[in-house]
Design an enzyme around this catalytic site. Structure first.
Site, PDB file in Angstrom:
ATOM      1  N   TYR A 132      -4.097  -1.258 -32.336  1.00 44.59           N
ATOM      2  CA  TYR A 132      -2.781  -1.016 -31.749  1.00 44.59           C
ATOM      3  C   TYR A 132      -2.309   0.420 -31.925  1.00 44.59           C
ATOM      4  O   TYR A 132      -1.511   0.893 -31.139  1.00 44.59           O
ATOM      5  CB  TYR A 132      -1.733  -2.028 -32.224  1.00 44.59           C
ATOM      6  CG  TYR A 132      -1.641  -2.270 -33.703  1.00 44.59           C
ATOM      7  CD1 TYR A 132      -0.941  -1.405 -34.525  1.00 44.59           C
ATOM      8  CD2 TYR A 132      -2.227  -3.388 -34.262  1.00 44.59           C
ATOM      9  CE1 TYR A 132      -0.845  -1.641 -35.873  1.00 44.59           C
ATOM     10  CE2 TYR A 132      -2.127  -3.633 -35.612  1.00 44.59           C
ATOM     11  CZ  TYR A 132      -1.442  -2.752 -36.425  1.00 44.59           C
ATOM     12  OH  TYR A 132      -1.345  -2.987 -37.762  1.00 44.59           O
ATOM     13  N   LYS A 136      14.775   1.841 -18.907  1.00 42.52           N
ATOM     14  CA  LYS A 136      15.358   3.154 -18.616  1.00 42.52           C
ATOM     15  C   LYS A 136      16.849   3.056 -18.972  1.00 42.52           C
ATOM     16  O   LYS A 136      17.715   2.895 -18.114  1.00 42.52           O
ATOM     17  CB  LYS A 136      15.144   3.502 -17.138  1.00 42.52           C
ATOM     18  CG  LYS A 136      15.446   4.930 -16.786  1.00 42.52           C
ATOM     19  CD  LYS A 136      15.035   5.223 -15.346  1.00 42.52           C
ATOM     20  CE  LYS A 136      15.322   6.663 -14.978  1.00 42.52           C
ATOM     21  NZ  LYS A 136      14.931   6.950 -13.586  1.00 42.52           N
TER      22      LYS A 136
END
Length: 122
Positions: free
Chosen positions: A55, A100
């Site tokens: 990861y 966002k």
């Protein structure tokens, strides 16, 4: 009964980048937050990193995707990240959410997200 696949999840990865349709979005970096869940095709058969999804390396390649060449749509960014994840031989499917949070909008809101799910072709 078939066992559920193992999953590796990275959440809240924060980046500064210039994705967006409008000129001001390309001129001034904004914060993008990425969550990724990878379903693995197999389980590790030892305690060795080589037998599973690294990861830390996954986070590095996702960072390169987000901070790389700008795109107009966060949908396109999510697709780019999904393709990167699916290149790993142990990843069978991936869910990608791109946030966002500071998008300029005509109404007040906390976040804008796009979530996609993609899998390795059969």
């Amino acid at each position: 009964m078939q066992a559920m696949p193992d999953r590796v999840r990275l959440t809240g990865m924060r980046f500064s980048a210039t994705h967006g349709v409008y000129d001001f979005e390309r001129a001034q970096p904004q914060t993008f937050v990425v969550d990724v869940t990878c379903e693995l095709l197999s389980r590790p058969d030892s305690d060795e990193l080589a037998t599973t999804l690294d990861y830390a390396e996954l986070a590095r390649v996702i960072a390169a995707d987000v901070t790389g060449e700008p795109v107009n749509l966060i949908e396109s960014l999510a697709e780019r990240i999904a393709r990167t994840c699916l290149r790993h031989p142990l990843v069978g499917a991936v869910e990608v959410t791109v946030h966002k949070p500071n998008a300029v909008m005509p109404v007040e809101l906390t976040d804008i997200t796009v979530t996609i799910t993609r899998s390795r072709p059969a």
